[in-house]
Design a protein around this motif. Sequence first.
Motif, PDB file in Angstrom:
ATOM      1  N   SER A   4      24.450  21.360 -29.530  1.00  0.00           N
ATOM      2  CA  SER A   4      25.173  22.466 -30.171  1.00  0.00           C
ATOM      3  C   SER A   4      26.472  22.757 -29.428  1.00  0.00           C
ATOM      4  CB  SER A   4      24.305  23.733 -30.228  1.00  0.00           C
ATOM      5  OG  SER A   4      24.038  24.204 -28.919  1.00  0.00           O
ATOM      6  N   GLN A   5      27.311  23.582 -30.103  1.00  0.00           N
ATOM      7  CA  GLN A   5      28.625  23.922 -29.554  1.00  0.00           C
ATOM      8  C   GLN A   5      29.010  25.312 -30.062  1.00  0.00           C
ATOM      9  OE1 GLN A   5      31.570  20.775 -29.582  1.00  0.00           O
ATOM     10  NE2 GLN A   5      33.177  22.208 -30.187  1.00  0.00           N
ATOM     11  N   ASN A   6      29.741  26.076 -29.243  1.00  0.00           N
ATOM     12  CA  ASN A   6      30.207  27.394 -29.683  1.00  0.00           C
ATOM     13  C   ASN A   6      31.718  27.358 -29.903  1.00  0.00           C
ATOM     14  OD1 ASN A   6      31.437  27.614 -27.163  1.00  0.00           O
ATOM     15  ND2 ASN A   6      29.821  28.913 -26.308  1.00  0.00           N
ATOM     16  N   PRO A   7      32.295  28.378 -30.567  1.00  0.00           N
ATOM     17  CA  PRO A   7      33.735  28.371 -30.865  1.00  0.00           C
ATOM     18  C   PRO A   7      34.618  28.288 -29.627  1.00  0.00           C
ATOM     19  CG  PRO A   7      32.606  30.005 -32.197  1.00  0.00           C
ATOM     20  CD  PRO A   7      31.604  29.520 -31.203  1.00  0.00           C
ATOM     21  N   ALA A   8      34.118  28.724 -28.483  1.00  0.00           N
ATOM     22  CA  ALA A   8      34.916  28.678 -27.257  1.00  0.00           C
ATOM     23  C   ALA A   8      34.948  27.284 -26.633  1.00  0.00           C
ATOM     24  CB  ALA A   8      34.373  29.671 -26.238  1.00  0.00           C
ATOM     25  N   GLY A   9      34.227  26.353 -27.232  1.00  0.00           N
ATOM     26  CA  GLY A   9      34.214  24.990 -26.718  1.00  0.00           C
ATOM     27  C   GLY A   9      33.043  24.669 -25.813  1.00  0.00           C
ATOM     28  N   GLY A  10      32.176  25.641 -25.571  1.00  0.00           N
ATOM     29  CA  GLY A  10      30.988  25.372 -24.780  1.00  0.00           C
ATOM     30  C   GLY A  10      30.029  24.459 -25.521  1.00  0.00           C
ATOM     31  N   GLN A  11      29.376  23.583 -24.797  1.00  0.00           N
ATOM     32  CA  GLN A  11      28.474  22.613 -25.412  1.00  0.00           C
ATOM     33  C   GLN A  11      27.112  22.636 -24.720  1.00  0.00           C
ATOM     34  OE1 GLN A  11      30.899  19.026 -24.938  1.00  0.00           O
ATOM     35  NE2 GLN A  11      31.446  19.106 -27.107  1.00  0.00           N
ATOM     36  N   LEU A  12      26.110  22.234 -25.470  1.00  0.00           N
ATOM     37  CA  LEU A  12      24.741  22.162 -24.957  1.00  0.00           C
ATOM     38  C   LEU A  12      24.195  20.759 -25.187  1.00  0.00           C
ATOM     39  CD1 LEU A  12      22.404  23.849 -23.704  1.00  0.00           C
ATOM     40  CD2 LEU A  12      21.605  24.235 -26.059  1.00  0.00           C
ATOM     41  N   PHE A  13      23.872  20.058 -24.102  1.00  0.00           N
ATOM     42  CA  PHE A  13      23.313  18.706 -24.159  1.00  0.00           C
ATOM     43  C   PHE A  13      21.839  18.730 -23.735  1.00  0.00           C
ATOM     44  CE2 PHE A  13      27.809  17.922 -23.838  1.00  0.00           C
ATOM     45  CZ  PHE A  13      28.026  16.743 -24.548  1.00  0.00           C
ATOM     46  N   THR A  14      21.157  17.695 -24.112  1.00  0.00           N
ATOM     47  CA  THR A  14      19.753  17.589 -23.684  1.00  0.00           C
ATOM     48  C   THR A  14      19.644  17.557 -22.167  1.00  0.00           C
ATOM     49  OG1 THR A  14      19.875  15.172 -23.869  1.00  0.00           O
ATOM     50  CG2 THR A  14      19.036  16.378 -25.780  1.00  0.00           C
ATOM     51  N   THR A  15      20.615  16.966 -21.495  1.00  0.00           N
ATOM     52  CA  THR A  15      20.563  16.836 -20.037  1.00  0.00           C
ATOM     53  C   THR A  15      20.952  18.124 -19.311  1.00  0.00           C
ATOM     54  OG1 THR A  15      22.785  15.868 -20.180  1.00  0.00           O
ATOM     55  CG2 THR A  15      20.930  14.353 -19.980  1.00  0.00           C
ATOM     56  N   ASP A  16      21.388  19.168 -20.058  1.00  0.00           N
ATOM     57  CA  ASP A  16      21.674  20.439 -19.398  1.00  0.00           C
ATOM     58  C   ASP A  16      20.403  21.095 -18.877  1.00  0.00           C
ATOM     59  OD1 ASP A  16      24.393  20.242 -19.776  1.00  0.00           O
ATOM     60  OD2 ASP A  16      24.353  21.266 -21.715  1.00  0.00           O
ATOM     61  N   ALA A  17      19.290  20.757 -19.466  1.00  0.00           N
ATOM     62  CA  ALA A  17      18.000  21.235 -18.940  1.00  0.00           C
ATOM     63  C   ALA A  17      17.606  20.334 -17.781  1.00  0.00           C
ATOM     64  CB  ALA A  17      16.934  21.226 -20.037  1.00  0.00           C
ATOM     65  N   ASP A  18      18.381  20.427 -16.704  1.00  0.00           N
ATOM     66  CA  ASP A  18      18.176  19.601 -15.516  1.00  0.00           C
ATOM     67  C   ASP A  18      17.139  20.276 -14.626  1.00  0.00           C
ATOM     68  OD1 ASP A  18      18.274  18.153 -13.173  1.00  0.00           O
ATOM     69  OD2 ASP A  18      20.461  17.993 -13.150  1.00  0.00           O
ATOM     70  N   GLU A  19      16.056  19.596 -14.417  1.00  0.00           N
ATOM     71  CA  GLU A  19      14.958  20.185 -13.653  1.00  0.00           C
ATOM     72  C   GLU A  19      15.223  20.201 -12.156  1.00  0.00           C
ATOM     73  OE1 GLU A  19      11.441  18.584 -16.563  1.00  0.00           O
ATOM     74  OE2 GLU A  19      12.903  17.228 -15.688  1.00  0.00           O
ATOM     75  N   GLY A  20      16.337  19.602 -11.728  1.00  0.00           N
ATOM     76  CA  GLY A  20      16.657  19.623 -10.302  1.00  0.00           C
ATOM     77  C   GLY A  20      15.624  18.875  -9.487  1.00  0.00           C
ATOM     78  N   ASP A  21      15.191  19.494  -8.406  1.00  0.00           N
ATOM     79  CA  ASP A  21      14.181  18.874  -7.552  1.00  0.00           C
ATOM     80  C   ASP A  21      12.796  19.078  -8.138  1.00  0.00           C
ATOM     81  OD1 ASP A  21      16.076  18.030  -5.766  1.00  0.00           O
ATOM     82  OD2 ASP A  21      15.919  19.811  -4.505  1.00  0.00           O
ATOM     83  N   PHE A  22      12.081  17.977  -8.272  1.00  0.00           N
ATOM     84  CA  PHE A  22      10.698  18.020  -8.719  1.00  0.00           C
ATOM     85  C   PHE A  22       9.826  18.325  -7.506  1.00  0.00           C
ATOM     86  CE2 PHE A  22      12.628  16.028 -12.167  1.00  0.00           C
ATOM     87  CZ  PHE A  22      11.748  15.774 -13.205  1.00  0.00           C
ATOM     88  N   GLY A  23       9.154  19.448  -7.511  1.00  0.00           N
ATOM     89  CA  GLY A  23       8.212  19.737  -6.436  1.00  0.00           C
ATOM     90  C   GLY A  23       6.883  19.074  -6.728  1.00  0.00           C
ATOM     91  N   GLY A  24       6.232  18.560  -5.697  1.00  0.00           N
ATOM     92  CA  GLY A  24       4.948  17.913  -5.899  1.00  0.00           C
ATOM     93  C   GLY A  24       4.195  17.742  -4.596  1.00  0.00           C
ATOM     94  N   TYR A  25       3.085  17.050  -4.675  1.00  0.00           N
ATOM     95  CA  TYR A  25       2.245  16.823  -3.509  1.00  0.00           C
ATOM     96  C   TYR A  25       1.603  15.449  -3.627  1.00  0.00           C
ATOM     97  CZ  TYR A  25      -1.612  17.835  -6.705  1.00  0.00           C
ATOM     98  OH  TYR A  25      -2.480  17.816  -7.763  1.00  0.00           O
ATOM     99  N   GLY A  26       1.114  14.951  -2.515  1.00  0.00           N
ATOM    100  CA  GLY A  26       0.457  13.659  -2.507  1.00  0.00           C
ATOM    101  C   GLY A  26      -0.627  13.603  -1.449  1.00  0.00           C
ATOM    102  N   THR A  27      -1.574  12.698  -1.624  1.00  0.00           N
ATOM    103  CA  THR A  27      -2.642  12.512  -0.656  1.00  0.00           C
ATOM    104  C   THR A  27      -3.071  11.050  -0.634  1.00  0.00           C
ATOM    105  OG1 THR A  27      -4.848  13.257   0.028  1.00  0.00           O
ATOM    106  CG2 THR A  27      -4.442  13.087  -2.332  1.00  0.00           C
ATOM    107  N   THR A  28      -3.509  10.585   0.516  1.00  0.00           N
ATOM    108  CA  THR A  28      -4.006   9.213   0.659  1.00  0.00           C
ATOM    109  C   THR A  28      -5.312   9.227   1.431  1.00  0.00           C
ATOM    110  OG1 THR A  28      -2.759   8.862   2.718  1.00  0.00           O
ATOM    111  CG2 THR A  28      -1.684   8.206   0.652  1.00  0.00           C
ATOM    112  N   LEU A  29      -6.165   8.287   1.107  1.00  0.00           N
ATOM    113  CA  LEU A  29      -7.406   8.052   1.847  1.00  0.00           C
ATOM    114  C   LEU A  29      -7.514   6.559   2.067  1.00  0.00           C
ATOM    115  CD1 LEU A  29     -10.085   9.016   3.062  1.00  0.00           C
ATOM    116  CD2 LEU A  29     -11.097   8.772   0.781  1.00  0.00           C
ATOM    117  N   THR A  30      -7.530   6.135   3.332  1.00  0.00           N
ATOM    118  CA  THR A  30      -7.484   4.711   3.670  1.00  0.00           C
ATOM    119  C   THR A  30      -8.611   4.352   4.621  1.00  0.00           C
ATOM    120  OG1 THR A  30      -5.071   4.816   3.495  1.00  0.00           O
ATOM    121  CG2 THR A  30      -6.006   2.856   4.515  1.00  0.00           C
ATOM    122  N   ARG A  31      -9.220   3.219   4.375  1.00  0.00           N
ATOM    123  CA  ARG A  31     -10.235   2.677   5.287  1.00  0.00           C
ATOM    124  C   ARG A  31      -9.798   1.273   5.686  1.00  0.00           C
ATOM    125  NH1 ARG A  31     -15.057  -0.444   5.374  1.00  0.00           N
ATOM    126  NH2 ARG A  31     -16.652   0.431   6.766  1.00  0.00           N
TER     127      ARG A  31
END
Length: 438
Positions: free
Chosen positions: A141-168
């Motif tokens: 989408s776009q507004n009269p002032a020239g502003g635009q909205l792209f799918t990539t504007d919803a940038d999630e930035g840093d993905f927070g997460g966690y991890g675990t390992t079990l090794t023998r």
Amino acid sequence: PASGMGQPMMGQSMGTAQPMMTQPRMAQPMMTQPRMAQPMISGGAACGGDGGGVIMDGGVIDGGYGGMIDNGYGGNAYSGVVTSGMGYADPAYSSNMLSSGGFTGAQLFNGGGGRARSANWVVGLFALSFARDYEDGVLLSQNPAGGQLFTTDADEGDFGGYGTTLTRRQSNGRGLELRYWALNTDATARLDGDQVNAQLPTLIYLEHGPSARDVLSIYSTAQFHVVDRETDINNFEVNLLNNGGFYQTRRGRSAHFELVGGLRWFQFDERLAFTAVGDTAAFPLATESFTYQSQVNNDLLGFQLGARNELCFTNKLRGFFGVTAGVFNNHIQSQQNFFDANGEGATLTDGPSTGREYNYSDEKNDVAIIGELDAGVTYQVTQRARARFGYRTFGVAGVALAADQIPVDFRRTDRAQRVNSNGSLLLHGGYAGMEFCF
């Protein structure tokens, strides 16, 4: 000699003194065990200068601990430990022959008692912070002032997460690893302005029944537009490990590598929503909100191969590097639909599917490829624990992306019924955590 009590010695009578009989001593040759010439570890300086050591059948004698055999819990490519707090064991596995007796490293690890260990358990816990490389943005989408909205504007930035390992890992150099990590995030971007206009012109061929208006006009009378993105990622692996060998660099640093091969399951689910929020007081026939939604589910299952390497920098500091890659089957599901605040959808007014509600889905299997690069450092904190800091790049080719499903022409429902799986996903970022050896 006779005892102090005057008792007769064995072999003499009570009345007659007999000469003391002695057994002749045969000269016995002195038996010595042959010593095998073992290659020396250059001065032992590779892991902190704790003294020289020798390699024995894939194990190691740690010169820094007075020659004690580091057995049953020896350092290895991903989970080395320190020998009783004295020095960092060279990264090699112990010999099976030495794992069942003697004052071994395993017994040191058990406090000096009990039977020797034939395997180690290593548990790892990590926090992840990743970023994503997005698709080419689609203008929404776009507004009269020239502003635009792209799918990539919803940038999630840093993905927070966690991890675990079990090794023998066993003393024969083989092992099994279970590995899990997850990322989950969402993001929202908004475009304000009078008469924001959707830049998807074929929305005019969709009608919202309750308001009897075409969808394009609903978006064009909205107060603002919003794009939402939600991403859910899960990864689980079962890997077989095999000791690849011990070697030295040209600068005399100790190093070790291991081979990796196993099964990986990777799930990537994504939802993208483009919503118009209207002013029902000014436009009573417009719905309070109206949303176009595209969502995809990717379930990848397949085999991978790779290798990992560890290099000693100092007594407690090591660097590591790993790479894995594999070919996978990707089971994909997709869905596209419209809905208002009450759940009412939209129907097509033109094209082959005229009169049908726009709610389409598809399901198929396709080939995908996963590659992963991992690098960083470890620092030995205690005999049984070390910190790990790394940077990981993870790429998948052959996945369905939510934005890639948005059609150029909404009347072409044949496209909506065939999922586009030519996209790619690239994740990269850092992680930090601790590993504990048992």
